[in-house]
Design a protein around this motif. Sequence first.
Motif, short mmCIF file in Angstrom:
data_model
loop_
_atom_site.label_atom_id
_atom_site.label_comp_id
_atom_site.label_asym_id
_atom_site.label_seq_id
_atom_site.Cartn_x
_atom_site.Cartn_y
_atom_site.Cartn_z
N TYR A 138 -57.10 -47.61 18.40
CA TYR A 138 -57.10 -46.25 18.24
C TYR A 138 -57.80 -45.80 17.55
CZ TYR A 138 -54.58 -47.18 22.56
OH TYR A 138 -54.41 -47.22 24.01
N SER A 139 -57.61 -46.37 15.96
CA SER A 139 -57.99 -45.53 14.82
C SER A 139 -59.42 -46.04 14.46
CB SER A 139 -56.73 -46.17 13.48
OG SER A 139 -57.73 -45.66 11.87
N ARG A 140 -60.02 -46.85 15.03
CA ARG A 140 -61.24 -46.27 14.51
C ARG A 140 -61.78 -46.04 15.84
NH1 ARG A 140 -63.40 -53.05 13.34
NH2 ARG A 140 -64.75 -51.69 11.51
N ALA A 141 -61.53 -45.93 16.67
CA ALA A 141 -62.19 -45.41 17.77
C ALA A 141 -62.50 -44.32 17.16
CB ALA A 141 -61.52 -45.47 19.78
N PHE A 142 -60.72 -43.19 17.30
CA PHE A 142 -61.21 -41.97 16.35
C PHE A 142 -62.30 -41.68 15.54
CE2 PHE A 142 -57.33 -41.23 18.84
CZ PHE A 142 -57.30 -40.26 19.76
N ALA A 143 -62.47 -42.71 14.49
CA ALA A 143 -62.78 -42.73 13.38
C ALA A 143 -65.35 -42.77 13.54
CB ALA A 143 -62.58 -44.38 12.47
#
Length: 271
Positions: free
Chosen positions: A37-42
Amino acid sequence: MQPGRVARRSALALLVALAPAVQAGQSCAGRYDAITYSRAFALAQLARAELDKTDARVVLLARIGQDLSDYGLTWSHAGFAVRDHPRGRWTVVHELNECGTARSAIHAQGLANFYGDDLFAYHSAAYRLPPALETRLLPVLTTEAALLTHGADYRLTAYPFSSKYQNSNGWIIETLAVAMAPEGTVVSRDTAQRWLRSAGYTPTTLDIGWVKRLGGRMLKDTISFDDHPPELRWQGRIQVATVDSIFGFLQTRRVPADAEPPILSFGLTAP
């Protein structure tokens, strides 16, 4: 990631026009961890920054869900990123098959949801469309006209010149045909495919062995060959719509007057 509910009701008229389709998405929540999720948001944040540098209202946005490099392909999936007004937010309109089924729907998602599908690589590309094509696409993607070229029977292996099945990139190329063909030419999936064939669209050709290996990692019900011409099946050759073939088709139709570089590439560095 569940592509069902859209939070920004005011982003596009499409979100109202396609409400039944948008909320018909799969329920696959809980599959991904916090890092995903963190990488998707980044990546979504990076995409927004890059897109906001342009004056575009519609771009073709691609992602890398699987490693297809051994087969000469880069991008696995694409959607239309649409801005609700000249300096507004971006919403991605694309086709997804519902989790665990061979049925599809058209979805409108934010950038983070678009990238939140456990990607193979967190890199993306935005294909800039000629202004005239943008102008014609915008009313298609923001009304029920977006459903004109949608086929709900999803197959990863869908033949691009048959209306029996459709894959997500098949919906992209047929929707482009609505806006690229002379006005009134495309009124159905069949007329879209006829125009694409006459305009020189060339699908990607894959061998059946490759398709079966890829399908082994996915839902087997999304693999069918009965819509392909027998002569191609006998030769073990399967033609499908891919992002790379769509980019190639758009490139062949660009003219020197289209001054903007067509492709913006961006991505995250490896962790």
